[in-house]
Design a protein around this motif. Structure first.
Motif, mmCIF file in Angstrom:
data_model
loop_
_atom_site.group_PDB
_atom_site.id
_atom_site.type_symbol
_atom_site.label_atom_id
_atom_site.label_comp_id
_atom_site.label_asym_id
_atom_site.label_seq_id
_atom_site.Cartn_x
_atom_site.Cartn_y
_atom_site.Cartn_z
ATOM 1 N N PHE A 144 -5.889 -4.883 2.830
ATOM 2 C CA PHE A 144 -5.020 -5.891 2.233
ATOM 3 C C PHE A 144 -4.709 -7.232 3.456
ATOM 4 O O PHE A 144 -4.221 -6.823 4.162
ATOM 5 C CB PHE A 144 -4.048 -5.554 1.254
ATOM 6 N N SER A 145 -4.830 -8.348 3.162
ATOM 7 C CA SER A 145 -4.849 -9.161 3.667
ATOM 8 C C SER A 145 -3.367 -9.824 3.748
ATOM 9 O O SER A 145 -3.081 -10.786 4.701
ATOM 10 C CB SER A 145 -6.011 -10.455 3.816
ATOM 11 N N LEU A 146 -2.802 -9.851 2.836
ATOM 12 C CA LEU A 146 -1.512 -10.399 2.136
ATOM 13 C C LEU A 146 -0.335 -9.651 2.818
ATOM 14 O O LEU A 146 -0.411 -8.589 2.675
ATOM 15 C CB LEU A 146 -1.453 -10.694 0.631
ATOM 16 N N SER A 147 0.598 -10.595 3.492
ATOM 17 C CA SER A 147 1.817 -9.893 3.834
ATOM 18 C C SER A 147 2.766 -9.586 2.706
ATOM 19 O O SER A 147 2.785 -10.288 1.952
ATOM 20 C CB SER A 147 2.360 -10.964 5.010
ATOM 21 N N PRO A 148 3.565 -8.557 3.071
ATOM 22 C CA PRO A 148 4.564 -8.252 2.073
ATOM 23 C C PRO A 148 5.456 -9.678 1.809
ATOM 24 O O PRO A 148 6.095 -9.769 0.707
ATOM 25 C CB PRO A 148 5.420 -7.174 2.651
ATOM 26 N N ALA A 149 5.740 -10.363 2.804
ATOM 27 C CA ALA A 149 6.572 -11.624 2.628
ATOM 28 C C ALA A 149 6.187 -12.510 1.517
ATOM 29 O O ALA A 149 7.079 -13.254 1.094
ATOM 30 C CB ALA A 149 6.581 -12.384 4.009
ATOM 31 N N VAL A 150 4.808 -12.609 1.206
ATOM 32 C CA VAL A 150 4.212 -13.432 0.058
ATOM 33 C C VAL A 150 4.330 -12.708 -1.129
ATOM 34 O O VAL A 150 4.021 -13.286 -2.253
ATOM 35 C CB VAL A 150 3.156 -14.186 0.432
ATOM 36 N N LEU A 151 4.490 -11.575 -1.236
ATOM 37 C CA LEU A 151 4.134 -10.604 -2.347
ATOM 38 C C LEU A 151 5.689 -10.385 -3.106
ATOM 39 O O LEU A 151 6.639 -10.319 -2.590
ATOM 40 C CB LEU A 151 3.692 -9.337 -2.317
ATOM 41 N N LYS A 152 5.602 -10.105 -4.497
ATOM 42 C CA LYS A 152 6.714 -9.520 -5.160
ATOM 43 C C LYS A 152 6.199 -8.123 -5.642
ATOM 44 O O LYS A 152 5.076 -7.982 -5.881
ATOM 45 C CB LYS A 152 6.984 -10.348 -6.663
ATOM 46 N N VAL A 153 7.126 -7.468 -5.991
ATOM 47 C CA VAL A 153 6.755 -6.028 -6.543
ATOM 48 C C VAL A 153 7.515 -5.700 -7.822
ATOM 49 O O VAL A 153 8.507 -6.237 -7.912
ATOM 50 C CB VAL A 153 7.088 -4.910 -5.674
ATOM 51 N N ALA A 154 6.974 -5.128 -8.580
ATOM 52 C CA ALA A 154 7.358 -4.574 -9.981
ATOM 53 C C ALA A 154 7.134 -3.291 -10.062
ATOM 54 O O ALA A 154 6.257 -2.540 -9.659
ATOM 55 C CB ALA A 154 6.835 -5.385 -11.102
ATOM 56 N N ILE A 155 8.432 -2.488 -10.480
ATOM 57 C CA ILE A 155 8.195 -1.051 -10.840
ATOM 58 C C ILE A 155 8.579 -0.796 -12.264
ATOM 59 O O ILE A 155 9.422 -1.533 -12.764
ATOM 60 C CB ILE A 155 9.025 -0.348 -9.953
ATOM 61 N N TRP A 211 11.958 -4.542 -2.256
ATOM 62 C CA TRP A 211 10.952 -3.731 -1.447
ATOM 63 C C TRP A 211 11.474 -2.201 -0.956
ATOM 64 O O TRP A 211 10.668 -1.472 -0.534
ATOM 65 C CB TRP A 211 10.634 -4.508 -0.159
ATOM 66 N N GLU A 212 12.828 -2.274 -0.922
ATOM 67 C CA GLU A 212 13.276 -0.726 -0.534
ATOM 68 C C GLU A 212 13.543 0.253 -1.706
ATOM 69 O O GLU A 212 13.897 1.186 -1.430
ATOM 70 C CB GLU A 212 14.716 -1.075 0.038
ATOM 71 N N SER A 213 13.020 -0.262 -2.742
ATOM 72 C CA SER A 213 13.302 0.877 -3.978
ATOM 73 C C SER A 213 12.341 1.991 -3.579
ATOM 74 O O SER A 213 11.377 2.062 -2.952
ATOM 75 C CB SER A 213 12.675 0.110 -5.305
ATOM 76 N N PRO A 214 12.771 3.027 -4.270
ATOM 77 C CA PRO A 214 12.158 4.513 -4.067
ATOM 78 C C PRO A 214 10.718 4.577 -4.600
ATOM 79 O O PRO A 214 10.796 3.825 -5.938
ATOM 80 C CB PRO A 214 13.408 5.453 -4.233
ATOM 81 N N VAL A 215 10.041 5.217 -4.223
ATOM 82 C CA VAL A 215 8.703 5.500 -5.176
ATOM 83 C C VAL A 215 9.106 6.819 -5.890
ATOM 84 O O VAL A 215 9.431 7.846 -5.306
ATOM 85 C CB VAL A 215 7.476 5.576 -4.364
ATOM 86 N N ARG A 216 8.879 6.845 -7.193
ATOM 87 C CA ARG A 216 9.164 7.910 -8.249
ATOM 88 C C ARG A 216 8.053 8.620 -8.765
ATOM 89 O O ARG A 216 7.180 7.660 -9.100
ATOM 90 C CB ARG A 216 10.337 7.813 -8.895
ATOM 91 N N ALA A 230 4.653 8.210 0.603
ATOM 92 C CA ALA A 230 5.415 6.871 0.842
ATOM 93 C C ALA A 230 6.789 7.194 0.138
ATOM 94 O O ALA A 230 6.921 7.603 -1.199
ATOM 95 C CB ALA A 230 4.975 5.747 0.068
ATOM 96 N N GLU A 231 8.059 6.907 0.839
ATOM 97 C CA GLU A 231 9.133 6.998 0.037
ATOM 98 C C GLU A 231 9.701 5.740 -0.526
ATOM 99 O O GLU A 231 10.657 5.805 -1.538
ATOM 100 C CB GLU A 231 10.231 7.601 1.003
ATOM 101 N N THR A 232 9.328 4.589 -0.210
ATOM 102 C CA THR A 232 9.683 3.277 -0.566
ATOM 103 C C THR A 232 8.511 2.307 -0.975
ATOM 104 O O THR A 232 7.310 2.858 -0.386
ATOM 105 C CB THR A 232 10.709 2.478 0.491
ATOM 106 N N VAL A 233 8.612 1.375 -1.621
ATOM 107 C CA VAL A 233 7.517 0.536 -2.081
ATOM 108 C C VAL A 233 6.973 -0.286 -0.842
ATOM 109 O O VAL A 233 5.960 -0.548 -0.678
ATOM 110 C CB VAL A 233 7.495 -0.296 -3.215
ATOM 111 N N SER A 234 7.970 -0.482 0.145
ATOM 112 C CA SER A 234 7.481 -1.034 1.521
ATOM 113 C C SER A 234 6.698 -0.191 2.055
ATOM 114 O O SER A 234 5.751 -0.706 2.750
ATOM 115 C CB SER A 234 8.556 -1.453 2.153
#
Length: 85
Positions: free
Chosen positions: A48-59, A66-71, A32-36
């Protein structure tokens, strides 16, 4: 021929995601190139049953878009909504 680069990351899961995964933490390799894109892969793999719309992401301890790159060596946390009580 394209060679996909795999990135090694650590994932942490909380609440419903932890229950659905059956684990609170894991280290994986991903293309994966992005967290999305990463969450889409995890959702398909683990159901996973949860939609990304209801989640937050932390790196690495900071909220991120959500568009952040995965490093390499990132620690990524998908944070589900928390119910009060």
């Amino acid at each position: 021929m394209t060679v996909e680069t795999k990135t090694t990351i650590t994932l942490e899961y909380f609440a419903l995601l932890r229950e659905e995964r059956g684990s609170g933490k894991e280290t994986i390799q991903t293309t994966a190139e992005t967290v999305s894109e990463l969450y889409s892969q995890l959702q398909a793999q683990h159901g996973f049953s949860l939609s990304p719309a209801v989640l937050k992401v932390a790196i690495n301890g900071a909220f991120a878009p959500w568009e952040s790159p995965v490093r390499e060596q990132d620690t990524i946390v998908f944070i589900p909504p928390v119910a009060g009580g």
